[in-house]
Scaffold this motif. Structure first.
Motif, short mmCIF file in Angstrom:
data_model
loop_
_atom_site.label_atom_id
_atom_site.label_comp_id
_atom_site.label_asym_id
_atom_site.label_seq_id
_atom_site.Cartn_x
_atom_site.Cartn_y
_atom_site.Cartn_z
N HIS A 104 0.83 -1.20 0.00
CA HIS A 104 0.00 0.00 0.00
C HIS A 104 0.87 1.27 0.00
N ILE A 105 1.36 1.64 -1.17
CA ILE A 105 2.16 2.87 -1.32
C ILE A 105 1.34 3.86 -2.14
N ILE A 106 1.20 5.06 -1.60
CA ILE A 106 0.32 6.06 -2.21
C ILE A 106 1.01 7.43 -2.24
N PRO A 107 0.51 8.35 -3.06
CA PRO A 107 1.02 9.72 -3.05
C PRO A 107 0.33 10.53 -1.96
N ALA A 108 1.04 11.49 -1.39
CA ALA A 108 0.46 12.37 -0.38
C ALA A 108 1.08 13.76 -0.51
N LEU A 109 0.30 14.79 -0.20
CA LEU A 109 0.84 16.13 -0.13
C LEU A 109 1.59 16.27 1.20
N THR A 110 2.80 16.82 1.14
CA THR A 110 3.60 16.93 2.37
C THR A 110 2.91 17.78 3.43
N CYS A 111 2.05 18.71 3.01
CA CYS A 111 1.35 19.56 3.98
C CYS A 111 0.34 18.77 4.81
N ASN A 112 0.01 17.54 4.37
CA ASN A 112 -0.91 16.70 5.13
C ASN A 112 -0.19 15.70 6.02
N LEU A 113 1.13 15.88 6.15
CA LEU A 113 1.93 15.12 7.11
C LEU A 113 2.31 16.07 8.23
N LEU A 114 2.06 15.66 9.47
CA LEU A 114 2.20 16.57 10.60
C LEU A 114 3.65 16.74 11.04
N ARG A 115 4.30 15.64 11.36
CA ARG A 115 5.68 15.73 11.86
C ARG A 115 6.35 14.35 11.80
N SER A 116 7.68 14.38 11.80
CA SER A 116 8.47 13.15 11.85
C SER A 116 8.46 12.63 13.29
N VAL A 117 8.29 11.31 13.43
CA VAL A 117 8.23 10.71 14.77
C VAL A 117 9.13 9.48 14.82
N GLY A 118 9.44 9.05 16.03
CA GLY A 118 10.19 7.81 16.22
C GLY A 118 11.56 7.83 15.56
N LYS A 119 12.01 6.64 15.17
CA LYS A 119 13.32 6.48 14.54
C LYS A 119 13.17 6.35 13.03
N ARG A 120 14.21 6.72 12.33
CA ARG A 120 14.24 6.49 10.89
C ARG A 120 14.56 5.02 10.63
N ILE A 121 13.79 4.40 9.75
CA ILE A 121 13.99 2.99 9.42
C ILE A 121 15.36 2.81 8.75
N SER A 122 16.09 1.76 9.14
CA SER A 122 17.40 1.51 8.54
C SER A 122 17.27 1.17 7.06
N ARG A 123 18.34 1.38 6.32
CA ARG A 123 18.31 1.11 4.88
C ARG A 123 18.00 -0.35 4.59
N GLN A 124 18.53 -1.27 5.40
CA GLN A 124 18.30 -2.69 5.18
C GLN A 124 16.81 -3.03 5.32
N ILE A 125 16.18 -2.53 6.37
CA ILE A 125 14.76 -2.81 6.59
C ILE A 125 13.90 -2.08 5.57
N TYR A 126 14.27 -0.84 5.23
CA TYR A 126 13.57 -0.07 4.21
C TYR A 126 13.56 -0.84 2.89
N ASP A 127 14.72 -1.33 2.46
CA ASP A 127 14.81 -2.09 1.21
C ASP A 127 13.97 -3.37 1.27
N TYR A 128 13.96 -4.01 2.44
CA TYR A 128 13.20 -5.26 2.59
C TYR A 128 11.70 -4.99 2.46
N LEU A 129 11.21 -3.94 3.10
CA LEU A 129 9.79 -3.61 3.03
C LEU A 129 9.36 -3.34 1.58
N LEU A 130 10.19 -2.60 0.86
CA LEU A 130 9.85 -2.30 -0.54
C LEU A 130 9.91 -3.56 -1.40
N ALA A 131 10.88 -4.44 -1.11
CA ALA A 131 11.00 -5.68 -1.88
C ALA A 131 9.79 -6.59 -1.68
N VAL A 132 9.27 -6.67 -0.46
CA VAL A 132 8.08 -7.49 -0.19
C VAL A 132 6.89 -6.95 -0.99
N GLY A 133 6.75 -5.62 -1.00
CA GLY A 133 5.67 -5.01 -1.79
C GLY A 133 5.84 -5.25 -3.28
#
Length: 204
Positions: free
Chosen positions: A102-131
């Motif tokens: 479920h990857i969609i486009p969004a206007l950045t003005c409709n995102l409130l703020r960055s929270v938590g930790k930034r996902i590591s590159r390894q996990i980020y790549d894995y999530l995209l690969a599963v999709g």
């Protein structure tokens, strides 16, 4: 507001913004009951992961579009494409479900703020690969990551399919403002063309 970066987790704003404003009546028509509860602050916050940072646009700097992966707090629906992200990875107060399909486009003005930790590159790549595997863009999955919890239940399961339908309806809170923005651009180009033609006729 800082520019969203890939791998960052952002909270979704409860104030919907777009070049074409939606009235309260239109929101009731366009948005599901779950979105309306969210906008009224009667449901928990929602989060997304930034997939691709917005491309620089000079003319419409106010309406930047970014690609995001939907996250959910409903961790009961873990499946082969809805992966459990534990708090030690996200840095948030509870586990999240990454909707890799479920990857969609969004206007950045409709995102409130960055929270938590930034996902590591390894996990980020894995999530995209599963999709990508789910959508048939790649032939095989990469090796599993031990910190990410994944179920073997297929997405054809009726409960999972119902969850996906609900999540697609909920994501309208982000996708409809993008559609409104594209409509605004088309109308603006048409108006500009009419004004240019009128100016040319006047000069003639």
């Amino acid at each position: 507001m800082p520019t969203p970066q890939p791998g960052e987790i952002w909270e979704v704003s409860r104030l919907v913004q777009s070049p074409l404003e939606f009235s309260s009546k239109e929101q009731q028509i366009f948005y599901s009951s779950s979105v309306q509860r969210f906008l009224a602050k009667n449901s928990p916050p929602r989060y997304v992961m930034i997939v691709k940072e917005p491309e620089p646009v000079i003319e419409t700097q106010e309406w930047l579009i970014v690609s995001v992966m939907m996250f959910s707090l409903k961790t009961d629906f873990i499946s082969d494409v809805d992966l459990l992200i534990p708090t030690k990875i996200s840095g948030l107060y509870q586990d999240l479900l990454a909707e890799t399909w479920h990857i969609i486009p969004a206007l950045t003005c409709n995102l409130l703020r960055s929270v938590g930790k930034r996902i590591s590159r390894q996990i980020y790549d894995y999530l995209l690969a599963v999709g990508d595997y789910y959508h048939g863009l790649i032939d095989e999955l990469p090796p599993e990551i031990s910190e990410i919890h994944r179920s073997l239940s297929a997405t054809k399961d009726s409960k999972t399919q119902y969850f996906h339908e609900q999540e697609e309806a909920w994501s309208d809170v982000l996708t409809l403002p993008v559609a409104a923005y594209h409509t605004y651009l088309k109308s603006k180009k048409f108006t500009d063309a009419v004004l240019d033609e009128a100016l040319n006729l006047e000069q003639d």
